[in-house]
Design an enzyme around this catalytic site. Structure first.
Site, short mmCIF file in Angstrom:
data_model
loop_
_atom_site.label_atom_id
_atom_site.label_comp_id
_atom_site.label_asym_id
_atom_site.label_seq_id
_atom_site.Cartn_x
_atom_site.Cartn_y
_atom_site.Cartn_z
CB THR A 93 -0.67 0.11 1.15
OG1 THR A 93 -1.76 -1.30 1.26
CG2 THR A 93 -1.46 1.14 1.76
CE LYS A 168 -5.22 -0.61 1.46
NZ LYS A 168 -5.13 -2.05 2.32
CE LYS A 243 1.70 2.42 4.00
NZ LYS A 243 1.52 1.25 3.85
P1 NAD Z 1 5.63 -5.98 7.77
O1 NAD Z 1 6.50 -4.60 8.01
O2 NAD Z 1 5.63 -7.47 9.09
O3 NAD Z 1 6.99 -6.53 6.24
C1 NAD Z 1 7.00 -5.92 5.16
C2 NAD Z 1 9.20 -6.46 4.78
O4 NAD Z 1 9.23 -5.70 4.05
C3 NAD Z 1 9.58 -6.59 6.55
O5 NAD Z 1 9.79 -8.19 6.11
C4 NAD Z 1 10.84 -5.34 6.24
O6 NAD Z 1 12.05 -6.13 6.46
C5 NAD Z 1 10.78 -6.49 4.39
N1 NAD Z 1 12.04 -4.43 3.83
C6 NAD Z 1 11.92 -3.61 4.01
N2 NAD Z 1 12.90 -2.66 3.02
C7 NAD Z 1 12.78 -4.12 2.26
C8 NAD Z 1 13.89 -3.84 1.20
N3 NAD Z 1 14.39 -2.65 1.20
N4 NAD Z 1 13.96 -4.87 1.05
C9 NAD Z 1 13.71 -6.09 1.59
N5 NAD Z 1 12.74 -5.98 2.05
C10 NAD Z 1 12.35 -5.30 2.48
O7 NAD Z 1 4.53 -4.81 6.77
P2 NAD Z 1 3.21 -5.87 6.89
O8 NAD Z 1 2.01 -5.57 7.37
O9 NAD Z 1 3.31 -7.03 5.87
O10 NAD Z 1 2.97 -4.87 5.55
C11 NAD Z 1 3.21 -4.73 3.70
C12 NAD Z 1 2.87 -3.50 3.54
O11 NAD Z 1 1.01 -4.58 3.28
C13 NAD Z 1 1.99 -2.39 3.78
O12 NAD Z 1 2.70 -1.51 2.32
C14 NAD Z 1 0.67 -2.43 4.11
O13 NAD Z 1 0.21 -0.76 4.04
C15 NAD Z 1 0.13 -3.24 3.82
N6 NAD Z 1 -1.31 -4.24 4.33
C16 NAD Z 1 -0.80 -4.31 5.46
C17 NAD Z 1 -2.00 -5.18 6.05
C18 NAD Z 1 -1.61 -5.90 7.44
O14 NAD Z 1 -2.93 -5.86 7.82
N7 NAD Z 1 -0.82 -6.20 7.90
C19 NAD Z 1 -3.02 -5.25 5.29
C20 NAD Z 1 -3.34 -5.22 4.41
C21 NAD Z 1 -1.99 -4.84 3.56
#
Ligand code: NAD
Length: 288
Positions: A93, A168, A243
């Site tokens: 997102t 979204k 966010k």
């Molecule tokens: P998270 O923080 O658990 O996972 C993000 C991952 O990205 C981490 O493991 C981190 O180490 C990795 N990362 C960061 N920078 C990096 C890089 N340069 N190279 C490789 N890996 C890297 O976050 P999440 O909850 O999995 O969310 C991910 C996305 O999904 C976000 O954009 C969030 O807004 C969206 N989202 C989350 C949810 C939810 O319920 N968690 C729901 C819908 C959408």
């Protein structure tokens, strides 16, 4: 297919595992060693850099925290590194402007690319029941759709590049406003002497009915099971709702859209998330 997967956190971990279950050859990279170890356990091949994971990929999927990271990863490690002809899918997102910019850069370099943010949280990512809202050309969508189908229950083409992100944030702005309204109504009903269950029985079949009431009721013990029945743990964290509301306000400003209630909802979640960012967004009822 050989699919590089970048970003194996709460969401990406389960999504990559579902691609493995659908018999794809998943090549995973994350900055976190723990995330990489879990991906290996789920059957992914793991790599020491995003660039290495992309080297022979026919498709690249990313699930990263924000727009700056997405821009950096695609500019440095994906565009020009993944083989020409690979299809690129960013499921993070992020803001609409960055999504459009990254897709334009990818297209100039000869790749098909979509923005494909999701609705549904960690349970839906693990269960393969996400909804994907997809922006991009017809060709890019056609190529991305079968990959997304392995991770979700619905894949909807929202139009050109960036329209997935637009859908979204408009949806989540509406959800935030609706949740606050639902909480205010339950709180006021109680103060006026109405039993919450009785109010639910009436309003859920009247014109106030909405998803926040009938599928995700913020009052414990009322309606189907939801995070309110678990002290507002799990579900959709208020920090993530904040966010999305910030992204919505940025987009509203750049598009010249009037969003008085969206702005108010952002302010309310901003003060709530200062202390309770990890709580589910329905926990906003605690402030009333
Ligand atoms: P998270 O923080 O658990 O996972 C993000 C991952 O990205 C981490 O493991 C981190 O180490 C990795 N990362 C960061 N920078 C990096 C890089 N340069 N190279 C490789 N890996 C890297 O976050 P999440 O909850 O999995 O969310 C991910 C996305 O999904 C976000 O954009 C969030 O807004 C969206 N989202 C989350 C949810 C939810 O319920 N968690 C729901 C819908 C959408």
């Amino acid at each position: 297919m050989k699919i590089a997967f970048i970003g194996l956190g709460n969401m990406g971990g389960g999504m990559a595992a579902n691609l493995v279950k659908a018999s794809h050859d998943v090549r995973a990279f994350d900055l976190s060693q723990d995330a990489l170890a879990a991906a290996k356990e789920a059957g992914c091949a793991t790599f020491g850099s995003a660039r290495a994971a992309c080297e022979e990929a026919e498709a690249v999927v990313s699930m990263l925290p924000n727009g700056n990271i997405v821009r950096d990863v695609y500019r440095t490690d994906v565009i020009g590194q993944a083989p020409k002809g690979a299809v690129l899918l960013d499921c993070s997102t992020i803001d609409v402007a960055t999504a459009r910019e990254v897709i334009a850069t990818a297209e100039e370099a000869g790749y098909d690319m979509v923005d494909a943010p999701v609705s549904g949280g960690i349970a839906a990512a693990n269960g393969g029941t996400l909804t994907f809202m997809v922006g991009g050309s017809e060709t890019a969508f056609g190529r991305a759709e079968p990959i997304l189908e392995a991770m979700g229950k619905a894949v909807i083409h929202a139009g050109d590049a960036g329209n997935g992100q637009a859908a979204k944030i408009c949806n989540n702005m509406l959800l935030a406003i609706q949740m606050i309204g639902t909480c205010e109504a339950f709180s006021m009903a109680e103060k006026l002497g109405l039993d919450p269950q009785t109010f639910y029985d009436i309003s859920s079949v009247s014109s106030g009915q909405c998803w926040s009431m009938t599928s995700y009721c913020p009052v414990p013990g009322v309606g189907p099971q939801s995070p309110s029945d678990n002290e507002y743990q799990g579900g959709f964290a208020s920090a993530l709702m904040l966010k999305d509301l910030k992204l919505a306000m940025e987009a509203a400003e750049s598009a010249g859209a009037t969003t008085a209630l969206g702005k108010h909802a952002k302010d309310i979640y901003e003060s709530f998330a200062e202390e309770h960012g990890a709580l589910d967004f329905s926990g906003i009822i605690k402030t009333l």
